[in-house]
Design an enzyme around this catalytic site. Structure first.
Site, PDB file in Angstrom:
ATOM      1  N   ARG A  51      75.024 -46.520  86.866  1.00 14.69           N
ATOM      2  CA  ARG A  51      76.077 -47.560  86.640  1.00 14.69           C
ATOM      3  C   ARG A  51      76.976 -47.554  87.866  1.00 14.69           C
ATOM      4  NH1 ARG A  51      78.844 -45.022  81.520  1.00 14.69           N
ATOM      5  NH2 ARG A  51      78.283 -43.502  82.879  1.00 14.69           N
ATOM      6  N   LYS A 148      63.681 -33.745  77.459  1.00 16.78           N
ATOM      7  CA  LYS A 148      64.126 -33.299  76.369  1.00 16.78           C
ATOM      8  C   LYS A 148      65.915 -33.333  76.325  1.00 16.78           C
ATOM      9  CE  LYS A 148      65.565 -28.569  77.076  1.00 16.78           C
ATOM     10  NZ  LYS A 148      65.526 -27.202  76.663  1.00 16.78           N
ATOM     11  N   LYS A 182      54.238 -25.853  84.577  1.00 17.89           N
ATOM     12  CA  LYS A 182      54.225 -24.557  85.457  1.00 17.89           C
ATOM     13  C   LYS A 182      52.754 -24.005  85.678  1.00 17.89           C
ATOM     14  CE  LYS A 182      58.867 -22.709  83.888  1.00 17.89           C
ATOM     15  NZ  LYS A 182      59.313 -22.808  85.412  1.00 17.89           N
ATOM     16  N   GLU A 216      67.218 -15.798  79.937  1.00 17.31           N
ATOM     17  CA  GLU A 216      67.875 -16.335  81.105  1.00 17.31           C
ATOM     18  C   GLU A 216      68.968 -15.173  81.137  1.00 17.31           C
ATOM     19  OE1 GLU A 216      68.446 -20.969  80.599  1.00 17.31           O
ATOM     20  OE2 GLU A 216      68.560 -20.063  78.874  1.00 17.31           O
ATOM     21  N   ASP A 235      67.064 -25.683  71.499  1.00 18.93           N
ATOM     22  CA  ASP A 235      67.021 -25.885  72.957  1.00 18.93           C
ATOM     23  C   ASP A 235      65.787 -25.040  73.445  1.00 18.93           C
ATOM     24  OD1 ASP A 235      68.518 -26.715  75.382  1.00 18.93           O
ATOM     25  OD2 ASP A 235      68.873 -24.610  75.785  1.00 18.93           O
ATOM     26  N   HIS A 240      59.957 -25.235  74.217  1.00 17.65           N
ATOM     27  CA  HIS A 240      59.264 -24.302  75.193  1.00 17.65           C
ATOM     28  C   HIS A 240      58.439 -23.247  74.765  1.00 17.65           C
ATOM     29  CE1 HIS A 240      61.694 -26.896  78.062  1.00 17.65           C
ATOM     30  NE2 HIS A 240      62.750 -25.991  77.925  1.00 17.65           N
ATOM     31  N   LYS A 332      70.294 -16.230  76.066  1.00 14.43           N
ATOM     32  CA  LYS A 332      71.034 -16.355  77.296  1.00 14.43           C
ATOM     33  C   LYS A 332      71.771 -15.071  77.670  1.00 14.43           C
ATOM     34  CE  LYS A 332      71.902 -21.337  77.485  1.00 14.43           C
ATOM     35  NZ  LYS A 332      71.071 -21.363  78.839  1.00 14.43           N
TER      36      LYS A 332
END
Ligand code: NAP
Length: 483
Positions: A51, A148, A182, A216, A235, A240, A332
């Protein structure tokens, strides 16, 4: 090893959300890389859409800065960057309104393959698909790529599928899960289906269990509001980890063809058994002493019960896998950023050597990151005199080393974008596959929402909650170290 780059035919690629994070970090640097290795023809045209009010020069300047920041090959290659930018234009369009659609339509070539990459919020997918159709841009030669999250649950995924299918048929819809792009993930298929060595062993008679870990080291910083509505299950696990499980567990497809491969993946998801709550551990990272960095410090709700970690035991109810659990783990703020599939084999039925302390047994480890590669853990005689003692060693193959010298390594995004242009859907999720994964995940999430249990707190920089370790310990198994 000599790299073989097969150029694709000229195309028009429209990137909605071209000024956004994903486009600047992954999509445009990936396209530049393909341009550099000669796969993207100079007649290709890339149209950035957002935009923001800007002319083509301003957009190219924005991209030039992004390429310098995120594309290795752009360093000291001003001429090549300029040549790439000549292929790029910009059209201002409001995806949710009427502005800009006619201009975009006029901009498209009639005869080239068209791809529309929706790197925008999923709430805009329906608006964009409908307007592409209304303005005559959704031709039979068009493809639409969506990012996603593909739904928040089965109902929203079904609604999204229905929305996209109003304007595009299933063979034109490319749902990206970048894990499938991957190198190692495709190598898992090559390993399984291009070698005769593994298939006789690939079943519950020989495999004790499988561990799939995606860890992670970072927290939710900056994404707290989004993540808090999602959590690790939505998530990471539903998409995944589920994809990695499918590729590990699926039957050999009859051919390497999009529907043959995806049919087998759907069968795996359909064979997943319900997961009782005692086989699931949810965690949430706590504050590091002296720092305001706990999960809840970044979430919208300071008392959030959203999980930043999940570990679970999953059983695939079919002849091949009955009795061989798959343990999934993702989180995480863990010790390291690392993703791998570890296939752990059963012990020999009768051991003739003295017991070896700490023996872990044979395992095939397929590493997705870092250092994509494959490792085989095997038992040998410990070298030297003093009787026959056993030791475990690993046979390591890091792709970067094994294929050194001329290999064209690709980021997952660049591979997947070129697959879109070629019209190859093998590495993209089909609508029924996404819905099947939500059908499995929904009752688990509903169970959590109905329960008063809060996620178990865990320290940043570790391996996750204590109960996650117990999930395997109680069955005489143990997780591989993260990292
Ligand atoms: P972002 O940084 O917020 O960028 C959003 C983009 O959409 C901007 O270019 C924005 O530009 C444009 N936009 C917003 N509203 C628009 C409208 N009405 N019409 C036209 N353009 C509009 O988001 P992102 O992080 O790049 O993520 C994009 C998508 O990829 C999301 O679905 C996200 O979930 C998914 N994803 C992102 C990542 C990642 O690493 N970032 C990873 C996986 C998936 P203007 O404001 O100028 O319009």
């Amino acid at each position: 090893m000599v790299s073989r780059v097969i150029p694709v035919a000229p195309f028009d690629l429209v990137v909605f959300g071209a000024t956004g994070d994903l486009a600047r970090r992954k999509i445009f640097p990936g396209l530049f890389h393909r341009f550099e290795v000669g796969q993207m023809p100079s007649e290709a045209r890339i149209v950035g859409v957002a935009r923001s009010e800007m002319d083509v020069d301003a957009f190219r300047n924005l991209l030039r800065a992004s390429l310098l920041e995120f594309a290795d090959r752009a360093q000291n290659a001003e001429d090549r960057v300029q040549a790439f930018l000549e292929c790029v234009s910009y059209v201002r369009v409001d995806a949710a309104g009427e502005d800009g659609w006619e201009a975009l339509s006029k901009h498209m070539r009639k005869d080239a393959t068209r791809a529309f990459y929706l790197s925008v919020s999923p709430s805009l997918f329906g608006d964009i698909a409908d307007r592409l159709s209304a303005h005559g841009m959704a031709t039979s030669e068009s493809r639409i790529v969506v990012e996603k999250p593909f739904g928040q649950d089965l109902a929203s995924a079904r609604a999204l599928n229905a929305t996209l299918r109003r304007s595009f048929s299933e063979h034109q819809i490319y749902r990206i899960d970048h894990y499938l792009g991957k190198e190692t993930v495709q190598n898992l298929m090559a390993l399984r289906f291009a070698n005769s060595l593994w298939e006789p062993l690939w079943n519950s008679t020989h495999i004790d269990h499988v561990q799939i870990t995606v860890s992670e080291s970072i927290g939710v910083e900056g994404r707290g509001a989004y993540y808090d509505r999602s959590g690790a299950m939505r998530d990471m696990v539903q998409n995944h980890l589920m994809q990695l499980l499918c590729l590990t567990a699926m039957e050999p497809p009859s051919k390497y063809d999009p529907d043959a491969v995806r049919n087998e993946k759907v069968k795996v998801i359909s064979a997943l058994q319900d997961v009782p709550q005692e086989d699931i551990v949810r965690g949430q990272y706590r504050e590091t002493p002296g720092q305001q960095d706990s999960y809840c410090d970044h979430a919208e709700n300071p008392d959030s019960r959203t999980e930043s970690f999940v570990a679970m035991k999953v059983n695939v109810g079919n002849w091949r896998w009955s009795g061989t659990p798959f343990y999934l783990r993702t989180g995480k703020k863990l010790r390291a950023r690392s993703s791998e599939i570890a296939v752990v084999f059963r012990d020999p039925p009768h051991m003739i050597f003295p017991k070896m302390e700490g023996r872990r047994g044979n395992a095939l480890i397929i590493r997705l990151q870092p250092d994509e590669g494959i490792t085989l853990r095997t038992t040998i005689k410990e070298p030297g005199p003093g009787g026959l003692r056993l030791a475990e060693v690993t046979l390591d193959m890091t792709f970067a080393e094994a294929l050194a010298g001329g290999t064209d390594t690709q980021d997952a995004y660049e591979r997947l974008i070129m697959d879109v242009i070629r019209g190859d859907q093998t590495l993209f999720m089909r609508g029924d596959e996404v819905e099947a994964a939500w059908s499995w995940a929904d009752p688990i999430i509903a169970g959590w929402e109905a329960s008063s249990r809060t996620p178990e707190k865990y320290d940043a920089g570790g391996s996750g909650p204590e109960d996650a370790l117990m999930l395997l310990h109680r069955e005489g198994r143990r997780w591989r170290e993260i990292g």
